[in-house]
Design an enzyme around this catalytic site. Sequence first.
Site, short mmCIF file in Angstrom:
data_model
loop_
_atom_site.label_atom_id
_atom_site.label_comp_id
_atom_site.label_asym_id
_atom_site.label_seq_id
_atom_site.Cartn_x
_atom_site.Cartn_y
_atom_site.Cartn_z
N SER A 32 -1.61 4.08 7.19
CA SER A 32 -0.92 3.92 5.91
C SER A 32 -1.56 4.66 4.74
O SER A 32 -1.04 4.62 3.63
CB SER A 32 -0.78 2.44 5.56
OG SER A 32 0.22 1.84 6.34
N LYS A 66 0.76 6.83 2.85
CA LYS A 66 1.58 6.39 1.73
C LYS A 66 1.03 6.86 0.38
O LYS A 66 1.74 6.82 -0.63
CB LYS A 66 1.71 4.87 1.75
CG LYS A 66 2.46 4.33 2.98
CD LYS A 66 2.64 2.83 2.90
CE LYS A 66 3.46 2.29 4.07
NZ LYS A 66 2.66 2.09 5.28
N SER A 72 1.85 -2.15 1.39
CA SER A 72 1.91 -1.12 2.43
C SER A 72 3.20 -1.21 3.23
O SER A 72 3.22 -1.09 4.46
CB SER A 72 0.70 -1.22 3.37
OG SER A 72 0.48 -0.01 4.04
N LYS A 112 -6.03 2.90 -1.21
CA LYS A 112 -5.09 2.58 -0.13
C LYS A 112 -5.85 2.16 1.12
O LYS A 112 -6.91 2.71 1.44
CB LYS A 112 -4.21 3.79 0.18
CG LYS A 112 -3.03 3.44 1.07
CD LYS A 112 -2.00 2.60 0.35
CE LYS A 112 -0.95 2.00 1.27
NZ LYS A 112 -1.48 0.87 2.08
#
Length: 454
Positions: A90, A93, A152, A254
Amino acid sequence: MSALHTSNVNKKSIACRLFYVSTLRGKGTRLKFFSSLIALCCFCFSTVIYAGLLNINPATVEAESWTILDTQTGQVIAEHNSHAQRAPASLTKMMTAYIALKEIKAGRLNKDEIITATPIVSIVQPDESQMFLKPGEKISVDQLLAGLIVMSANDAAVSLAEKISGSLPAFIARMNQEAQAIGMKNTHFSNPAGITMDDHFSSAHDLALLGDTIVRQAPEYLHYSKQPSFSYKNKEHLATNLVLKLDPSSDGMKTGFTKAAGYNLALTAHRPNSQQGLAERRLMVVVMGTKGMEKRAEVAYKLLDLAYYYTRNQVGLEGKQLIAEVPVNKSANKLYKVEAKQTQLITTSLYQQVGAIDLALFDLAQHSIMQADAQGQMTAIAPKTDVVTHMNVALKQKDLTAPVNQVIQLAQVNIYQGDQLLQSFDIEDQVQIEESTWYQRFWAWLQEKFPFLA
């Protein structure tokens, strides 16, 4: 976010997902091979020139690859396998959010805009991180960004991608264009969420570059990434970045996890600079392939804190500092002054020991690297308070001949700490020198022969 599954979905959903997964697969495989070759070459050269400032023993860092980047100077403080291509999970992202925030800044998207979820959300599987959006559901761009960064959510990722570019393939192409523009040489994206795919990869170094770019060009991202939680549909979702609870200077960035990737974390923080008069200092840490949620937080936080306490930023070149003087022909001015046009910062090491640093012996409570003394007692290794650097200047022009009116690279300045190269700065200038008249040259000749005329 888990790996891809296709069970218990209808044929239409399976078809969508297969298209989602297969996009650019063949091209990505070839890209991965050539990117690996390029990365190997770049790595070999870069380690000779710019070794990490802190020599941290990789065996003591419980991550497969990692890097610490000082965003103020662009210097890598320490790294291990940072150019290796790995599944980003993720952390993907970050790019999806970056593009969305760029669209908002350009006026093509509004964070308060209400959009309608389309059937694209149906490709997200039940075991994936998501907001559980349903086709036809109304949601704001602001909520999608919070869901994307804090929760997420994969359905937020595909919804934003489709809204911005009209289709997933078009958005994926945009992701790779942006990656190329940033200089992410070991990255290829094949989906906007981080689903595990053979041709979906990045590196710790590339993701640190992306994080730095986000902070510089889309700082609104940090509004979301430092949120401890996000509520949607009357349900609170806690942020998975545990460092947010440990370090008030952290802005998050993140988290990511898949079975293929392990536990990944991109982390940034800002703290006051130890040198007076300098702007606050921001570091970027990326760890990939750790063994658990707590472990990735521990490793990233230790690397971050260690870098803050055992390195510092200082002025390497002052603005208007005289670097050298270049002889000038056919001009009344015999010397051209080569000057630094602006202040240039460098990152220096405050670690004074010869041996490699054992990260396991870094004490977060004391912000210190510990070592055993002669009696076996653990004592702290204090950071150095004074740093000696030296400068080497390589002139690119032996002389200049008037008339001149062009941008010229005049010199390269290399700054060292001991025998370690810290930074190289190219000094160029818009050189404007008028040719002197025969009378001016004659008078200059007389002054040279008869100094009393000067």
